[in-house]
Design an enzyme around this catalytic site. Structure first.
Site, short mmCIF file in Angstrom:
data_model
loop_
_atom_site.label_atom_id
_atom_site.label_comp_id
_atom_site.label_asym_id
_atom_site.label_seq_id
_atom_site.Cartn_x
_atom_site.Cartn_y
_atom_site.Cartn_z
N ASP A 502 0.84 -1.32 -0.08
CA ASP A 502 -0.12 0.13 0.24
C ASP A 502 0.69 1.42 0.24
O ASP A 502 2.25 1.75 -0.02
CB ASP A 502 -0.94 0.16 1.22
CG ASP A 502 -2.38 0.73 1.86
OD1 ASP A 502 -2.11 1.48 0.47
OD2 ASP A 502 -3.22 1.13 2.79
N ASP A 578 -9.03 4.17 -2.01
CA ASP A 578 -10.14 5.11 -0.98
C ASP A 578 -11.37 5.41 -0.71
O ASP A 578 -11.74 6.36 -1.14
CB ASP A 578 -9.39 5.91 0.21
CG ASP A 578 -7.86 5.59 0.68
OD1 ASP A 578 -7.91 4.47 0.16
OD2 ASP A 578 -7.76 6.30 1.03
#
Length: 910
Positions: A502, A578
């Site tokens: 990530d 997100d």
């Protein structure tokens, strides 16, 4: 996880739980705030380049010449490649003070050159015929123009049609000389970017001739078909960024940058790859031009002059080279294969990874993990992977564990694995600046971090606070990183633990636009501005090397990445970052994943339920129904959201989620076969409708329906309070395609129908002529189902025939590369009005699969059979049980008990 988007957010994190907030648009540049974008977009008149005929040279697959205008001299390369592909490069001359960066690591292998069949250098133009005689390139000298023709001698693309070619040469600053604003340094907010070699931007316009619609340029939270940005919005921006709770219907940059466009019309496609890893903006416009420069050139090469549609893309990059690959098709699947030969495919993923993944930021401790693992069993819901976010570490130091919350990680992973499941932990590229942290100390001592211009290590802030960032262009970094995943180095890990990369844009909370300073330096003197978009790809490829090495290449790795670039598909799956628990984010998931799929990245998905916020039960239900038909299927949630394990909701919602999971697991043999086919031909498992129905222009902008392979069409409900939806049923050129409702098996008629879709129902259809293999004994995980018997769903086409295949192996290792797999084809053929035969043939592989066919469901059968019999190899003919439903016209044949590793024939007599 991936929530933070600024140093302010980091400070808040240390003080209190992170509050959900919308994207701070002012943190990110517009084109007007980007000096090079503003400059290129302002080009109104042709830049005046012409080709110098006397400079032309030709050798095999390479044709070169010089270009010149009043300011610059450039070098043009035209390179012939295998499989109807051509490369157009425009570079500074060899006397340049510095070489321009070419992102060669993105290639799966160096492009295969193919000598041109013929070259004719005329007085005004050159005509070059590709080595396979299926493409032609015509280069007009004055004004400079490149025209690309397909095998039907149709003009399909042009370069510099509008004369926007611009290349800013590397410079040495001359004292006292005036330069354009932003040429040597550029300010944004409180940051100043110093450009060591001056502004080095490149740009040119590409026109897709006779195409109105085009796709690609992921990643953007926008419509599947590319919009008209000229005069309407900013250009599409490709610059990997950590964007917090991103906006919808916006061309602003997100986490992935793949500068690829696919243009399509009825029965014709062409792809163009802009091979550049620097920040890139792309203006797009679909229009019709009849005269002007384009009209004159088109008259000359085709004889046409009026009402010629074209889709135009103006590519503008901060650095790098004008380097364009054209994949000339002519079909969309040809284009996908041509792209895959250059950039690679996703290797066959481990079986567990295409099952369902359960994640949140964060599962609290080992007891929490055990409870979640048990909860899926207690509520009869299949699941394959439990994920751990950053809180599992010791102070955000990756490869470590919180000794209080996760004191026995190896035992925890082992207990999850006992149920046939895996775990995933997060490993990010920012390394906590702490001399007591062995990774930081090793990397510092070995000089493995990205540098500043003064030679010191680049430092920024991320989840651990002060952090430094590994330089994955340095071969010693890649070697060191690979070693960290060995079982003896990564304490608590095993082959049942996989990796999540990530924050790899890279995210730098204290940096300009929440990322790394462009003037930072990588190994070999490469400026970060030249390679920014491929940082994440370089990171995941190093991680992939580590996971391969830890089992000496025996077991298949699984990696999930947020950032991506050309070639990322070879080492990692991608998710859309997100997102938010609202209906708009559910609806945008399909166009986002379709865009990635057609750009060569097939293993894609969106966080089910939305990362931010708390979905109500209707939204969550619809999201599970949607995610079940997208390649990567994971639920994930922010640390401040309410817990979302499926059993925490009402009985009805639990039932809906359970059914969505069971549907996914039933289709795993089909998904697995599609991924194996992708690894061979590049065609993605998730496809837009026009991939299968290329002649139907009415499907060009469809983004709520999609195909899973060639046999299943999904139209999940993605609109709030909607319980009746319109479904398009493509009938093909001959209007003979048949469709069957997936659950009932009944045939559906019409080309556009309205379907009742109560909250418990997902509109899904099987295409006539395709056989779908399924597992119907749903167990707790995919791993436990891999040897299970199969049920075949046979959907008859207009000729009452159907075909399909299945591919299986051990689901875990690379043994399939040495023949340890089984591939079996199925062919249902109606011999006459009184007889049909279903034949299964083991066509390849030597894997001793235990799977056998336990049931056959045939859809579209007009009458009940008199008898059904099976013939197996060396066995006598045996009768089979069957039943027939006259209303749905579905025939069910029971217990054929035919192994995939041997051939069989089922005879049906009417």
């Amino acid at each position: 996880m991936t929530a933070g988007s600024s140093w302010t957010v980091l400070l808040l994190l240390f003080a209190a739980p992170l509050a959900v907030q919308m994207v701070k648009r002012e943190e990110f540049k517009t084109c007007e705030q980007s000096a090079f974008c503003k400059q290129h977009r302002a080009i109104k008149e042709p830049t005046g380049y012409e080709l110098l005929a006397a400079s032309i040279q030709h050798d095999g697959a390479v044709w070169t010449a010089q270009l010149q205008n009043s300011q610059n001299t450039l070098k043009l390369n035209v390179v012939g490649l295998a499989d109807s592909t051509v490369r157009i490069q425009i570079d500074e001359p060899e006397t340049s003070i510095r070489k321009r960066y070419v992102p060669t690591p993105s290639f799966v292998a160096l492009p295969e050159e193919l000598a041109f069949e013929s070259v004719e250098n005329g007085q005004q133009e050159a005509k070059i015929v590709g080595g396979n005689q299926k493409l032609k390139v015509v280069i007009t000298y004055k004004p400079f123009l490149v025209s690309v023709f397909n095998e039907f001698d149709e003009l399909v693309a042009q370069v510099n049609r509008d004369g926007k070619l611009k290349v800013e040469e590397f410079r040495v600053k001359e004292e006292g000389k005036e330069y354009p604003e932003g040429f040597w340094e550029e300010r944004f907010k409180s940051f100043t970017d110093h450009k060591q070699h001056g502004s080095s931007s490149v740009g040119v316009d590409i026109s897709f001739v006779n195409f109105k619609t085009a796709y690609g340029l992921p990643e953007h939270a926008d419509a599947f078909a590319l919009r008209n940005t000229v005069g309407n919005t900013d250009p599409y921006r490709l610059y990997n960024l950590d964007v917090f709770e991103y906006e919808l219907n916006n061309p602003m940059a997100l986490y992935v940058s793949i500068p690829y466009i696919l243009a399509h019309r009825a029965n014709r496609s062409i792809g163009a790859l802009w091979f550049n890893a620097a920040e890139t903006w792309v203006d797009t416009e679909s229009s019709v031009t009849s005269k002007g420069l384009f009209g004159k050139m088109l008259d000359k090469v085709t004889g046409a002059s009026d009402n010629v549609p074209h889709f135009d893309a103006h590519f503008m990059s901060e650095s790098g080279m004008v380097d364009i690959f054209f994949f000339v098709g002519p079909t969309v699947k040809d284009v996908q294969r041509q792209n895959a030969k250059l950039t690679g495919t996703t290797p066959l993923p481990p079986l567990f990874s295409i099952g369902y993944h359960q994640c949140r930021w964060n599962y609290n401790d080992e007891q929490d993990v055990a409870a979640v693992n048990k909860g899926f069993d207690d509520h009869d819901m299949p699941m394959d992977v439990i994920w751990l976010d950053i809180e599992h570490t010791d102070g955000k130091k990756y490869f470590t564990w919180d000794k209080h919350k996760f004191p026995t990680p190896a035992d925890m992973v082992s207990k999850v694995a006992e149920k046939g499941r895996k775990m995933v932990t997060i490993v990010d590229p920012h390394i906590k600046k702490d001399d007591g942290y062995y990774v930081y100390k090793d990397a510092k001592d070995k000089g493995l971090f990205v540098k500043r211009t003064d030679g010191s290590d680049f430092e920024g802030h991320c989840w651990p606070g002060a952090s430094e960032y590994l330089d994955f262009w340095h071969p010693d970094t890649r070697s060191y990183w690979k070693d960290q995943f060995s079982f003896d180095r990564y304490s608590g890990s095993s082959s049942n633990l996989h990796i999540w990369n990530d924050m790899n844009e890279p995210s730098v909370f204290s940096g300009p636009e929440i990322t790394m300073d462009k003037e930072s330096i990588h190994y070999g003197g490469i400026e970060h501005r030249e390679v920014h978009n491929m940082y994440g790809m370089m990171y995941t490829s190093a991680t992939f090397d580590g996971l391969m090495a830890r089992t000496d290449g025996k077991e298949r790795p699984f990696i999930l990445s947020r950032a991506g670039f050309i070639g990322t598909q070879r080492t990692a799956a991608i998710w859309t970052g997100d997102n938010t628990a609202d209906w708009g984010h559910l609806e945008i998931a399909a166009p986002m994943t379709l865009s990635l799929s057609i750009a060569g990245v097939p293993f894609v998905g969106a966080d089910v339920g939305g990362f931010f916020g708390n979905p109500d039960e209707q939204l969550l239900s619809r999201w599970y129904q949607t995610g079940a038909f997208q390649p990567f299927f994971r639920a994930h949630a922010h640390i401040d959201t309410r817990r979302r394990e499926p059993w925490l909701f009402s009985e009805q919602t639990q039932g809906i989620i359970r059914e969505a999971l069971r549907t996914r697991y039933a289709l795993l043999p089909y998904w697995y076969t599609l991924f194996q086919q992708h690894s061979q031909n590049g065609v993605p498992p998730m496809r837009p409708l026009f991939y299968e129905f290329e002649s139907d222009d009415s499907l060009l902008e469809e983004q709520k329906q999609w195909m899973v392979g060639s046999g299943i069409m999904a139209r999940p409900v993605v609109e709030k309070d909607t319980f009746n939806v319109q479904v398009k049923l493509p009938r093909g050129e001959k209007k003979t395609e048949r469709w069957y409702e997936w659950i009932s098996g009944a045939e559906v008629h019409g080309e556009s129908i309205y379907v009742d879709a109560p909250i418990t129902f997902t509109p899904v259809y099987q295409r006539g002529g395709i056989i779908i293999p399924t597992w119907q004994r749903i167990r707790r995980s995919a791993t436990l189902m891999k040897d299970d018997p199969l049920t075949l769903y046979v959907a008859l086409d207009s000729n009452r025939n159907s075909k399909g295949e299945i591919y299986l192996d051990d689901g875990t290792t690379h043994d399939y590369q040495s023949g340890q797999f089984v591939k079996t084809s199925f062919n249902y053929k109606t011999e006459s009005s009184r007889e049909a035969v279903l034949e299964g043939e083991h066509v390849d592989g030597k894997y001793a699969a235990k799977n056998w066919v336990e049931r056959v469901v045939v859809r579209g059968v007009e009458s009940s059979p008199k008898k059904v019999e099976i013939t197996r190899v060396s066995d006598p003919v045996q009768p089979l049980e069957f039943s027939y439903d006259r209303d749905s016209k579905v025939l069910i044949i029971r217990k054929p008990e035919a192994l995939l590793t041997s051939s069989f024939k089922i005879h049906i007599e009417f």
